[in-house]
Write an enzyme that holds these catalytic residues in place. Sequence first.
Site, PDB file in Angstrom:
ATOM      1  N   HIS A 125       0.814  -1.211   0.000  1.00  0.00           N
ATOM      2  CA  HIS A 125       0.000   0.000   0.000  1.00  0.00           C
ATOM      3  C   HIS A 125       0.851   1.267   0.000  1.00  0.00           C
ATOM      4  O   HIS A 125       0.382   2.325  -0.434  1.00  0.00           O
ATOM      5  CB  HIS A 125      -0.953  -0.015   1.190  1.00  0.00           C
ATOM      6  CG  HIS A 125      -2.106  -0.942   1.010  1.00  0.00           C
ATOM      7  ND1 HIS A 125      -3.346  -0.725   1.578  1.00  0.00           N
ATOM      8  CD2 HIS A 125      -2.226  -2.096   0.304  1.00  0.00           C
ATOM      9  CE1 HIS A 125      -4.166  -1.704   1.241  1.00  0.00           C
ATOM     10  NE2 HIS A 125      -3.497  -2.552   0.478  1.00  0.00           N
ATOM     11  N   HIS A 144      -2.198 -12.416  -2.511  1.00  0.00           N
ATOM     12  CA  HIS A 144      -3.210 -13.162  -1.769  1.00  0.00           C
ATOM     13  C   HIS A 144      -2.782 -14.597  -1.486  1.00  0.00           C
ATOM     14  O   HIS A 144      -3.594 -15.404  -1.034  1.00  0.00           O
ATOM     15  CB  HIS A 144      -4.533 -13.140  -2.534  1.00  0.00           C
ATOM     16  CG  HIS A 144      -5.143 -11.772  -2.589  1.00  0.00           C
ATOM     17  ND1 HIS A 144      -6.300 -11.492  -3.284  1.00  0.00           N
ATOM     18  CD2 HIS A 144      -4.750 -10.597  -2.029  1.00  0.00           C
ATOM     19  CE1 HIS A 144      -6.590 -10.200  -3.150  1.00  0.00           C
ATOM     20  NE2 HIS A 144      -5.661  -9.640  -2.395  1.00  0.00           N
TER      21      HIS A 144
END
EC number: 1.11.1.21
Length: 751
Positions: free
Chosen positions: A104, A266
């Site tokens: 992020h 993920h």
Amino acid sequence: MTDKQHTRSVSESENPAIPSPTPKVSRPRRNKDWWPNQLDLSVLHTHSHLSCPLEEEFDYADQFKGLDVDALKQDLIQLMTTSQDWWPADYGHYGPLFIRMSWHAAGTYRIADGRGGGGEGQQRFAPLNSWPDNANLDKARRLLWPLKKKYGQKVSWADLLIFAGNVAYESMGFKTFGFGFGRPDVWEPEDIFWGPEDTWLGDERYSGDRELAKPLANVQMGLIYVNPEGPGGNPDPLAAARDIRETFARMAMNDEETVALIVGGHTVGKTHGAAPAAGNVGLEPEGAPIEEQGLGWKNKFGSGKGSDAITSGLEGAWTNNPTKWDNGFLENLFKYEWELTTSPAGAKQWKPKNPEANDTVPDAHGASRRHSPTMLTTDLSLRMDPIYGPIAKRFHDNPDQLEDAFAKAWFKLLHRDMGPRSRYLGPWIPEAQLWQDPIPPVDHELVSEQDIDALKRTILGSGLSVPELISTAWGAAASFRGTDKRGGANGARIRLAPQKDWESNEPSRLAKVLTALERIQNDFNGSQSGGKKVSLADLIVLGGCAAVEEAARKAGFNISVPFAPGRTDASQEQTDESIFDVLEPIGDAFRNYFRAEDPLSPETRLLDRANLLKLTAPQMTVLVGGMRMLDANHGQSRHGVFTDKPGTLSNEFFVNLLDIGTAWRPSVADKSVYEGIDRTSGKTRWTATAADLVFGAHSQLRALAEVYACDDGKERFVRDFVAAWNKVMNLDRYDLLGTRNGRRAVTSKPV
């Protein structure tokens, strides 16, 4: 129409569904409140020594030399695998949390203007530290504080925030492609346009058939990428794939890189949504009470942590081994059939229809509990989209291809905003990649000061005019973006596609100049008996410097423009045209070049360009005035050329702009042009654009213009123009950096 209220209540990738901050209406009024359309020059005055607590001569690269990078890596691994009661680690490993933090931090990068990214440690500051998508990353940064405290200025926060995620993957069994340190910290937030919305997760950035406004890349205010529940919370994997493709393309990622990044991201960790955020989750860090000391999102549900954590409206893990690198994500994605369900927080997610999937996933905090895997709408996009699907299936069948693709895409994500490879520090720097815009190293003897003087005489005697030389040098150097450190004169890519064909560079005029300079280059290099050479990149800049000296001589000033040889020439094979085109300026107010379709006003485009060139307001001012006098306008237009002696470096732009004997009015023939009318005769004296007149209309810029318009401002104008010109010519010369604020340069006497 998007159901924004519903989206706010449950949605993000790892963002809590929390209300937007309530504006304080009783604060003192600022000028921006009274005049919201006023040009705000503050963006040109950030990150100065006045906001930095370190000494002016501080050099991060020098400090980094004292860092034991292997010890730092081991300390990070120890930290990641030591769970702390105040914020327990999922599965006993903080690695996935640190990966999300790094992802992020870097993932705000957007290719359109190079803004965002992890290169300055901006995640520490508002608004990013309080974006809903960054919820609970305050805990990740707080976990890192003991290591930052230990190593001090030897490692920047910016590097640490990114390095932690890289080490996390390695600690979970993945072999990364490499890592480059070299991100110096800043000490205040960057003023960046993140979108038009005034609520978290608003999406007013779209128009027409879901057309995302430029230069934005993320789909909603406060999200890093896309809404994992689907566009506007609609759980449609194919519609989500469209958002994914657009967003990741605007982050400079192709389809294969996009699939690899989502799969790799993920493969480890989980989402957190033990209960609805409403009524449970407190304010973000910037709005939290002072006693929280910079921590936000205080959770009242249960213990408020561990199994009771609320970060997103989503809940669950993707794989059976959430702290181990394997092919589990793709195995689960293709093994099971998926049906829509909701998380405990009410977020839309997917669970396997197959009963054999039950109890295959361990609980993050209780050994006795088991779960089925979870997929998000955006995960199913990788299986169902006709382009992503075959890529994902190939990665499923060939895990080694996934590992290679993810390693390179992850490295690209973390380093995309760092600029040339020469800025990287440390022992783990891999070979050059095409997206880094590689430039060959210097492999020859550089020209001497005597050579420089002789070359300048040759250039000025070649028949090329001052405006032609100035425009070419400026077009090469001013392609630089201080945001992602791309562009600039080094490499001489102005002679290559696509830059040679940009409208802003006037291709036919440019070709004439380049042909003449290449002839001079060939003649000089061919006459050398040793290994001495001059690059075309150096000649382009030298030609501009010689032209500035000649124009100053015409104004009565004998000045020397600094010049430092050492640029080299890149090849077409070293230039990715598809990602280089984004550097083409939409407008360049320094040359009075604008496009009719530009949504920004000329004066706003000027400010944006100055910001990309790392200019201060005085530097911007003196450069515009000088470029007008040098007759460097695009298309040789006369707008702003307030002189009858074009090509002379005088202060007449400012003198005549501020002449109270001239009245200005919009042109009837062209609404983008203004006419300067002699108050006595009524005749038109000059024409100008808003980028010219702003220096008389804007109170701060007028104050600067007055300095150069004064009778004693002539020499100051020339001196300051030369300094600002030299800065622009060398913005990409990281090889010249001495201290943080210093550069070395070879100076030469004017012809």
